[in-house]
Design an enzyme around this catalytic site. Sequence first.
Site, PDB file in Angstrom:
ATOM      1  N   HIS A  72       0.847  -1.197   0.000  1.00  0.00           N
ATOM      2  CA  HIS A  72       0.000   0.000   0.000  1.00  0.00           C
ATOM      3  C   HIS A  72       0.885   1.252   0.000  1.00  0.00           C
ATOM      4  O   HIS A  72       1.764   1.398   0.835  1.00  0.00           O
ATOM      5  CB  HIS A  72      -0.916   0.010   1.221  1.00  0.00           C
ATOM      6  CG  HIS A  72      -2.102  -0.894   1.076  1.00  0.00           C
ATOM      7  ND1 HIS A  72      -3.249  -0.756   1.818  1.00  0.00           N
ATOM      8  CD2 HIS A  72      -2.323  -1.941   0.245  1.00  0.00           C
ATOM      9  CE1 HIS A  72      -4.123  -1.688   1.453  1.00  0.00           C
ATOM     10  NE2 HIS A  72      -3.580  -2.429   0.507  1.00  0.00           N
ATOM     11  N   TYR A 200      -9.205   5.308   7.760  1.00  0.00           N
ATOM     12  CA  TYR A 200      -9.301   5.669   9.179  1.00  0.00           C
ATOM     13  C   TYR A 200     -10.333   6.787   9.274  1.00  0.00           C
ATOM     14  O   TYR A 200     -10.140   7.854   8.677  1.00  0.00           O
ATOM     15  CB  TYR A 200      -7.960   6.180   9.705  1.00  0.00           C
ATOM     16  CG  TYR A 200      -6.902   5.095   9.857  1.00  0.00           C
ATOM     17  CD1 TYR A 200      -6.721   4.449  11.070  1.00  0.00           C
ATOM     18  CD2 TYR A 200      -6.083   4.739   8.791  1.00  0.00           C
ATOM     19  CE1 TYR A 200      -5.740   3.476  11.228  1.00  0.00           C
ATOM     20  CE2 TYR A 200      -5.098   3.762   8.935  1.00  0.00           C
ATOM     21  CZ  TYR A 200      -4.942   3.130  10.162  1.00  0.00           C
ATOM     22  OH  TYR A 200      -3.965   2.158  10.310  1.00  0.00           O
ATOM     23  N   PRO A 292      -3.976   0.154  18.837  1.00  0.00           N
ATOM     24  CA  PRO A 292      -3.726  -0.309  17.465  1.00  0.00           C
ATOM     25  C   PRO A 292      -3.889   0.755  16.381  1.00  0.00           C
ATOM     26  O   PRO A 292      -3.598   0.485  15.213  1.00  0.00           O
ATOM     27  CB  PRO A 292      -4.765  -1.425  17.280  1.00  0.00           C
ATOM     28  CG  PRO A 292      -5.808  -1.171  18.299  1.00  0.00           C
ATOM     29  CD  PRO A 292      -5.151  -0.496  19.443  1.00  0.00           C
ATOM     30  N   LYS A 296       1.126  -0.339  15.043  1.00  0.00           N
ATOM     31  CA  LYS A 296       2.533  -0.411  15.442  1.00  0.00           C
ATOM     32  C   LYS A 296       2.924  -1.625  16.296  1.00  0.00           C
ATOM     33  O   LYS A 296       4.113  -1.912  16.457  1.00  0.00           O
ATOM     34  CB  LYS A 296       2.920   0.856  16.222  1.00  0.00           C
ATOM     35  CG  LYS A 296       3.001   2.091  15.351  1.00  0.00           C
ATOM     36  CD  LYS A 296       4.226   2.069  14.459  1.00  0.00           C
ATOM     37  CE  LYS A 296       4.202   3.090  13.357  1.00  0.00           C
ATOM     38  NZ  LYS A 296       3.922   2.557  12.032  1.00  0.00           N
ATOM     39  N   TYR A 383       4.016   6.403   9.984  1.00  0.00           N
ATOM     40  CA  TYR A 383       3.158   5.255   9.660  1.00  0.00           C
ATOM     41  C   TYR A 383       3.951   4.153   8.949  1.00  0.00           C
ATOM     42  O   TYR A 383       3.802   2.970   9.251  1.00  0.00           O
ATOM     43  CB  TYR A 383       1.963   5.700   8.798  1.00  0.00           C
ATOM     44  CG  TYR A 383       0.877   4.637   8.708  1.00  0.00           C
ATOM     45  CD1 TYR A 383      -0.164   4.599   9.633  1.00  0.00           C
ATOM     46  CD2 TYR A 383       0.920   3.653   7.720  1.00  0.00           C
ATOM     47  CE1 TYR A 383      -1.140   3.616   9.566  1.00  0.00           C
ATOM     48  CE2 TYR A 383      -0.047   2.662   7.650  1.00  0.00           C
ATOM     49  CZ  TYR A 383      -1.079   2.655   8.569  1.00  0.00           C
ATOM     50  OH  TYR A 383      -2.041   1.672   8.516  1.00  0.00           O
TER      51      TYR A 383
HETATM   52  P1  RFL Z   1       2.201 -12.107  21.618  1.00  0.00           P
HETATM   53  O1  RFL Z   1       1.672 -12.172  20.220  1.00  0.00           O
HETATM   54  O2  RFL Z   1       1.259 -11.780  22.702  1.00  0.00           O
HETATM   55  O3  RFL Z   1       2.890 -13.499  21.895  1.00  0.00           O
HETATM   56  C1  RFL Z   1       3.303 -13.867  23.173  1.00  0.00           C
HETATM   57  C2  RFL Z   1       3.306 -15.369  23.280  1.00  0.00           C
HETATM   58  O4  RFL Z   1       3.746 -15.754  24.569  1.00  0.00           O
HETATM   59  C3  RFL Z   1       2.900 -16.774  25.071  1.00  0.00           C
HETATM   60  N1  RFL Z   1       2.946 -16.743  26.544  1.00  0.00           N
HETATM   61  C4  RFL Z   1       3.678 -17.582  27.287  1.00  0.00           C
HETATM   62  N2  RFL Z   1       4.491 -18.594  26.950  1.00  0.00           N
HETATM   63  C5  RFL Z   1       5.093 -19.275  27.958  1.00  0.00           C
HETATM   64  N3  RFL Z   1       4.903 -18.979  29.282  1.00  0.00           N
HETATM   65  C6  RFL Z   1       4.109 -17.971  29.648  1.00  0.00           C
HETATM   66  N4  RFL Z   1       3.943 -17.680  30.935  1.00  0.00           N
HETATM   67  C7  RFL Z   1       3.450 -17.218  28.643  1.00  0.00           C
HETATM   68  N5  RFL Z   1       2.616 -16.168  28.652  1.00  0.00           N
HETATM   69  C8  RFL Z   1       2.315 -15.893  27.385  1.00  0.00           C
HETATM   70  C9  RFL Z   1       1.535 -16.450  24.495  1.00  0.00           C
HETATM   71  O5  RFL Z   1       0.696 -17.587  24.476  1.00  0.00           O
HETATM   72  C10 RFL Z   1       1.913 -15.951  23.116  1.00  0.00           C
HETATM   73  O6  RFL Z   1       1.917 -16.979  22.157  1.00  0.00           O
HETATM   74  O7  RFL Z   1       3.419 -11.063  21.734  1.00  0.00           O
HETATM   75  P2  RFL Z   1       4.578 -10.720  20.673  1.00  0.00           P
HETATM   76  O8  RFL Z   1       5.178 -11.949  20.083  1.00  0.00           O
HETATM   77  O9  RFL Z   1       5.449  -9.734  21.337  1.00  0.00           O
HETATM   78  O10 RFL Z   1       3.824 -10.022  19.446  1.00  0.00           O
HETATM   79  C11 RFL Z   1       3.226  -8.779  19.580  1.00  0.00           C
HETATM   80  C12 RFL Z   1       1.979  -8.699  18.708  1.00  0.00           C
HETATM   81  O11 RFL Z   1       1.217  -9.877  18.830  1.00  0.00           O
HETATM   82  C13 RFL Z   1       1.132  -7.499  19.126  1.00  0.00           C
HETATM   83  O12 RFL Z   1       1.932  -6.340  19.285  1.00  0.00           O
HETATM   84  C14 RFL Z   1       0.049  -7.146  18.145  1.00  0.00           C
HETATM   85  O13 RFL Z   1      -0.725  -8.220  17.750  1.00  0.00           O
HETATM   86  C15 RFL Z   1      -0.822  -6.103  18.837  1.00  0.00           C
HETATM   87  N6  RFL Z   1      -2.127  -6.048  18.258  1.00  0.00           N
HETATM   88  C16 RFL Z   1      -2.248  -5.394  17.086  1.00  0.00           C
HETATM   89  N7  RFL Z   1      -1.162  -4.785  16.546  1.00  0.00           N
HETATM   90  C17 RFL Z   1      -1.257  -4.138  15.387  1.00  0.00           C
HETATM   91  O14 RFL Z   1      -0.244  -3.603  14.897  1.00  0.00           O
HETATM   92  N8  RFL Z   1      -2.497  -4.080  14.740  1.00  0.00           N
HETATM   93  C18 RFL Z   1      -3.610  -4.700  15.250  1.00  0.00           C
HETATM   94  O15 RFL Z   1      -4.669  -4.656  14.643  1.00  0.00           O
HETATM   95  C19 RFL Z   1      -3.526  -5.378  16.464  1.00  0.00           C
HETATM   96  N9  RFL Z   1      -4.599  -6.002  17.016  1.00  0.00           N
HETATM   97  C20 RFL Z   1      -3.218  -6.697  18.871  1.00  0.00           C
HETATM   98  C21 RFL Z   1      -4.461  -6.674  18.212  1.00  0.00           C
HETATM   99  C22 RFL Z   1      -3.102  -7.363  20.106  1.00  0.00           C
HETATM  100  C23 RFL Z   1      -4.195  -7.986  20.726  1.00  0.00           C
HETATM  101  N10 RFL Z   1      -3.994  -8.603  22.025  1.00  0.00           N
HETATM  102  C24 RFL Z   1      -2.675  -8.630  22.610  1.00  0.00           C
HETATM  103  C25 RFL Z   1      -4.957  -9.096  22.846  1.00  0.00           C
HETATM  104  C26 RFL Z   1      -5.561  -7.311  18.778  1.00  0.00           C
HETATM  105  C27 RFL Z   1      -5.434  -7.987  20.032  1.00  0.00           C
HETATM  106  C28 RFL Z   1      -6.672  -8.672  20.559  1.00  0.00           C
HETATM  107  C1  PHB Z   2      -5.872  -4.501  10.872  1.00  0.00           C
HETATM  108  O1  PHB Z   2      -5.962  -4.736   9.638  1.00  0.00           O
HETATM  109  O2  PHB Z   2      -6.171  -5.343  11.710  1.00  0.00           O
HETATM  110  C2  PHB Z   2      -5.392  -3.163  11.290  1.00  0.00           C
HETATM  111  C3  PHB Z   2      -4.903  -2.278  10.355  1.00  0.00           C
HETATM  112  C4  PHB Z   2      -4.474  -1.025  10.767  1.00  0.00           C
HETATM  113  C5  PHB Z   2      -4.553  -0.682  12.092  1.00  0.00           C
HETATM  114  C6  PHB Z   2      -5.030  -1.576  13.027  1.00  0.00           C
HETATM  115  C7  PHB Z   2      -5.464  -2.831  12.630  1.00  0.00           C
HETATM  116  O3  PHB Z   2      -4.144   0.556  12.478  1.00  0.00           O
END
Ligand code: RFL
Ligand code: PHB
Length: 388
Positions: A72, A200, A292, A296, A383
């Site tokens: 994009h 957005y 989110p 980032k 971004y």
């Molecule tokens: P993760 O993905 O949370 O992975 C951590 C892993 O550690 C495991 N774990 C354990 N393992 C062993 N012993 C323990 N005691 C443990 N406790 C936990 C967990 O099961 C898991 O597999 O962290 P990581 O790898 O640092 O990655 C970060 C990303 O996942 C996170 O920053 C993003 O997904 C945040 N986030 C979003 N980011 C975006 O940029 N755009 C989004 O749309 C977006 N949506 C989200 C999200 C995070 C969410 N969370 C944390 C609930 C939506 C949700 C619902």
């Molecule tokens: C998503 O596609 O899940 C998404 C994209 C942009 C954002 C947050 C979530 O800022």
Amino acid sequence: MRTQVAIIGGGPSGLMLSQLLMRAGIDTVVLERQSRDYVLGRIRAGVLEQGCVDLLRRAGCGDRMDREGMVHEGTNLSTVNGMFRVDFKARVGATVMVYGQTEVTQDLYAAQDVLGATIIHQARDVALHDLTGDAPHVTWEKDGRSHRLDCDYIAGCDGFHGISRQSIPAESRTEYERVYPFGWLGVLSRTAPATEELIYANHPRGFALASMRNPQLSRYYIQVPLSDKVEDWSDAAFWDELRRRLPAEVAEVMETGPSVEKSVAPLRSFVTEPMRWGRLFLVGDAAHIVPPTGAKGLNLAASDVHYLFEALQAACAGDAAALDLYSDRALRRIWGAMRFSWWMTSMLHRFPGQSDFDQKIQEAELYQLETLETAQAAMARNYTGLPY
Ligand code: RFL
Ligand code: PHB
């Protein structure tokens, strides 16, 4: 059991780090609390910065992303006065890649399988020991038995609710936090995306986001009160509310359908400092959370992995001083993304008790973004990703 680097958490941070280390000839063991299917079932981020894309390629798992990901060159912002576009390519010569975290994680697992990685799933009660000495070790329970892993270093990649951060004594860490008074209700649906690029939307009824995973899979979000539960929102109610908040010309032609996944996520900014305690290093969500709105979370996890990988590689080659730089290097970039995510969140959401004055200020901010190339350049730079 013994390894060079014990990695707690098999999410994107842990797998990416393990993959880079193994390719550099450094031994790792990954301990993950959940099953592999559970980790792969999580729907999260969707937008990758150039730095994250480059890191995945460097880790040898960028082929499918390069085939199926969508580049994009800009994004749309919608206001009560209409929609405009910020052209990343024109403003700062950079782009982002739309490719889901679910796919990234799948590709990382596949690449780790090829390398014969040791990833132990369903590891319960993981505990970290002797972190400030020369010989740390990790213990856990699995299949009714206790296990022990001796190592040189531990990478805490276990997310916000993991045990790594908690293993640093409370008096030795400083935490910074802002909790936002609303959440995002997200829906994944097997429908064609509403537009080619993301939208957005700032709307008096609340924020909305139109995003996507691929040409047949859309991801939408609307701002909701924190008290709302997924069960409160039927698919029909979700689509009605989303249509109200998106520009009329988009809402009219937008394809709708049954939700494949629906969830509510709270919004929070959080940082813990420092990201090192003896031989433990925090990575990704274990150390910081962003709302989110700036896309980032996953991207910051990738830059942490990049810095820690370089430091560990140097340390394993005899230059342990490289590890002293990790926390400061990572935090400088993290605070940049914290500021941007906070700014995007503040500009685009409706806050409880927000006055008409506050709404006008948001509109003025968006108008600047629409009309000032300098404002667009700053937004585009943030971004698409601050430099590593
Ligand atoms: P993760 O993905 O949370 O992975 C951590 C892993 O550690 C495991 N774990 C354990 N393992 C062993 N012993 C323990 N005691 C443990 N406790 C936990 C967990 O099961 C898991 O597999 O962290 P990581 O790898 O640092 O990655 C970060 C990303 O996942 C996170 O920053 C993003 O997904 C945040 N986030 C979003 N980011 C975006 O940029 N755009 C989004 O749309 C977006 N949506 C989200 C999200 C995070 C969410 N969370 C944390 C609930 C939506 C949700 C619902
Ligand atoms: C998503 O596609 O899940 C998404 C994209 C942009 C954002 C947050 C979530 O800022």
